[in-house]
Design a protein around this motif. Sequence first.
Motif, short mmCIF file in Angstrom:
data_model
loop_
_atom_site.label_atom_id
_atom_site.label_comp_id
_atom_site.label_asym_id
_atom_site.label_seq_id
_atom_site.Cartn_x
_atom_site.Cartn_y
_atom_site.Cartn_z
N ASN A 148 -0.72 -0.58 8.52
CA ASN A 148 -0.69 -0.05 7.15
C ASN A 148 -1.06 1.42 7.13
O ASN A 148 -0.42 2.22 6.46
N ALA A 149 -2.10 1.79 7.87
CA ALA A 149 -2.52 3.19 7.92
C ALA A 149 -1.43 4.05 8.54
O ALA A 149 -1.11 5.14 8.05
N ILE A 150 -0.84 3.58 9.63
CA ILE A 150 0.22 4.34 10.30
C ILE A 150 1.44 4.48 9.40
O ILE A 150 2.02 5.57 9.28
N THR A 151 1.84 3.40 8.74
CA THR A 151 2.98 3.45 7.83
C THR A 151 2.72 4.45 6.70
O THR A 151 3.58 5.25 6.36
N LEU A 152 1.51 4.40 6.15
CA LEU A 152 1.18 5.32 5.06
C LEU A 152 1.20 6.76 5.54
O LEU A 152 1.73 7.64 4.86
N MET A 153 0.68 7.02 6.75
CA MET A 153 0.71 8.38 7.29
C MET A 153 2.14 8.86 7.47
O MET A 153 2.43 10.04 7.28
N ASP A 154 3.03 7.95 7.84
CA ASP A 154 4.43 8.32 8.06
C ASP A 154 5.16 8.66 6.76
O ASP A 154 6.02 9.53 6.76
N ILE A 155 4.84 7.97 5.67
CA ILE A 155 5.64 8.17 4.46
C ILE A 155 4.94 8.94 3.35
O ILE A 155 5.59 9.38 2.41
N CYS A 156 3.62 9.12 3.45
CA CYS A 156 2.89 9.84 2.40
C CYS A 156 3.16 11.34 2.52
O CYS A 156 3.04 11.90 3.60
N ASN A 157 3.53 11.94 1.42
CA ASN A 157 3.85 13.37 1.45
C ASN A 157 2.67 14.24 1.00
O ASN A 157 2.85 15.40 0.65
N LYS A 158 1.47 13.68 1.04
CA LYS A 158 0.25 14.41 0.69
C LYS A 158 -0.67 14.45 1.90
O LYS A 158 -0.60 13.58 2.76
N PRO A 159 -1.56 15.43 1.96
CA PRO A 159 -2.55 15.44 3.05
C PRO A 159 -3.40 14.18 2.98
O PRO A 159 -3.69 13.68 1.90
N MET A 160 -3.80 13.68 4.16
CA MET A 160 -4.58 12.44 4.21
C MET A 160 -5.87 12.63 4.99
O MET A 160 -5.91 13.38 5.96
N LEU A 187 0.80 -1.23 0.00
CA LEU A 187 0.00 0.00 0.00
C LEU A 187 0.84 1.28 0.00
O LEU A 187 0.62 2.14 -0.87
N PRO A 188 1.78 1.47 0.91
CA PRO A 188 2.53 2.74 0.92
C PRO A 188 3.29 3.01 -0.37
O PRO A 188 3.30 4.14 -0.88
N ILE A 189 3.89 1.99 -0.93
CA ILE A 189 4.63 2.15 -2.19
C ILE A 189 3.68 2.53 -3.31
O ILE A 189 3.92 3.45 -4.08
N GLY A 190 2.56 1.81 -3.40
CA GLY A 190 1.59 2.08 -4.45
C GLY A 190 0.98 3.47 -4.36
O GLY A 190 0.83 4.16 -5.37
N VAL A 191 0.65 3.90 -3.14
CA VAL A 191 0.05 5.23 -2.97
C VAL A 191 1.03 6.32 -3.35
O VAL A 191 0.69 7.27 -4.07
N ASN A 192 2.28 6.21 -2.90
CA ASN A 192 3.26 7.23 -3.24
C ASN A 192 3.52 7.29 -4.75
O ASN A 192 3.62 8.37 -5.32
N ASP A 193 3.59 6.13 -5.39
CA ASP A 193 3.77 6.11 -6.85
C ASP A 193 2.58 6.74 -7.56
O ASP A 193 2.74 7.51 -8.51
N LEU A 194 1.37 6.41 -7.10
CA LEU A 194 0.17 6.96 -7.71
C LEU A 194 0.10 8.48 -7.51
O LEU A 194 -0.28 9.21 -8.42
N CYS A 195 0.48 8.95 -6.33
CA CYS A 195 0.48 10.39 -6.06
C CYS A 195 1.40 11.13 -7.03
O CYS A 195 1.06 12.21 -7.52
N LYS A 196 2.54 10.53 -7.32
CA LYS A 196 3.49 11.15 -8.25
C LYS A 196 2.96 11.11 -9.69
O LYS A 196 2.98 12.12 -10.39
N SER A 197 2.49 9.95 -10.12
CA SER A 197 2.08 9.80 -11.52
C SER A 197 0.79 10.53 -11.86
O SER A 197 0.59 10.94 -12.99
N GLU A 198 -0.10 10.70 -10.88
CA GLU A 198 -1.41 11.31 -11.15
C GLU A 198 -1.55 12.72 -10.56
O GLU A 198 -2.63 13.29 -10.59
N ASP A 199 -0.50 13.24 -9.98
CA ASP A 199 -0.52 14.58 -9.37
C ASP A 199 -1.66 14.71 -8.36
O ASP A 199 -2.51 15.59 -8.44
N ILE A 200 -1.68 13.81 -7.40
CA ILE A 200 -2.73 13.73 -6.37
C ILE A 200 -2.57 14.86 -5.36
O ILE A 200 -1.46 15.17 -4.93
N ASP A 201 -3.69 15.46 -4.95
CA ASP A 201 -3.67 16.53 -3.95
C ASP A 201 -4.06 16.05 -2.56
O ASP A 201 -3.64 16.61 -1.55
N LEU A 202 -4.91 15.02 -2.46
CA LEU A 202 -5.41 14.52 -1.19
C LEU A 202 -5.56 13.01 -1.26
O LEU A 202 -6.10 12.49 -2.23
N VAL A 203 -5.11 12.32 -0.22
CA VAL A 203 -5.27 10.87 -0.13
C VAL A 203 -6.31 10.58 0.94
O VAL A 203 -6.16 11.01 2.08
#
Length: 130
Positions: A98-110, A64-80
């Motif tokens: 999974n949620a905690i890990t994603l919050m730690d590494i996601c560079n977009k608002p969640m 999940l964290p890898i996929g979300v970060n890649d998707l944020c970059k490729s699709e220019d995501i503003d909010l997760v």
Amino acid sequence: MKTEKVIVYHTYNSVTIVNNEPIVVVNDEVKEAKEKELNAWLELIGPLFPAQVTLSHKMEDVDLPIGVNDLCKSEDIDLVALGITGQTGFAKILVGSNAITLMDICNKPMLIVSHKVNPAVQKMYWQPLT
């Protein structure tokens, strides 16, 4: 909120390492069932969006964290927005981690959404801060 596009993203990780050995957890039947559930959910939430909002989806076999970060970059995501399920026991620990890990590494608002929230059409009233 001037939303133009919503992407519903679901990941599953079919390879798990146990005792240094890879084990495939998700087979084609499980994947097809998950795709069917995702499509049914998309039909349910589709009417909640105005016509100008493009609703799409993507499902991948990735962490999940890898996929979300890649998707944020490729699709220019503003909010997760992350939906969490009502798991119990060990599954609850995994989902929470999974949620905690994603919050730690996601560079977009969640936005974290509980499984107890039912989609509903509601008017939102925004008031500017003064």
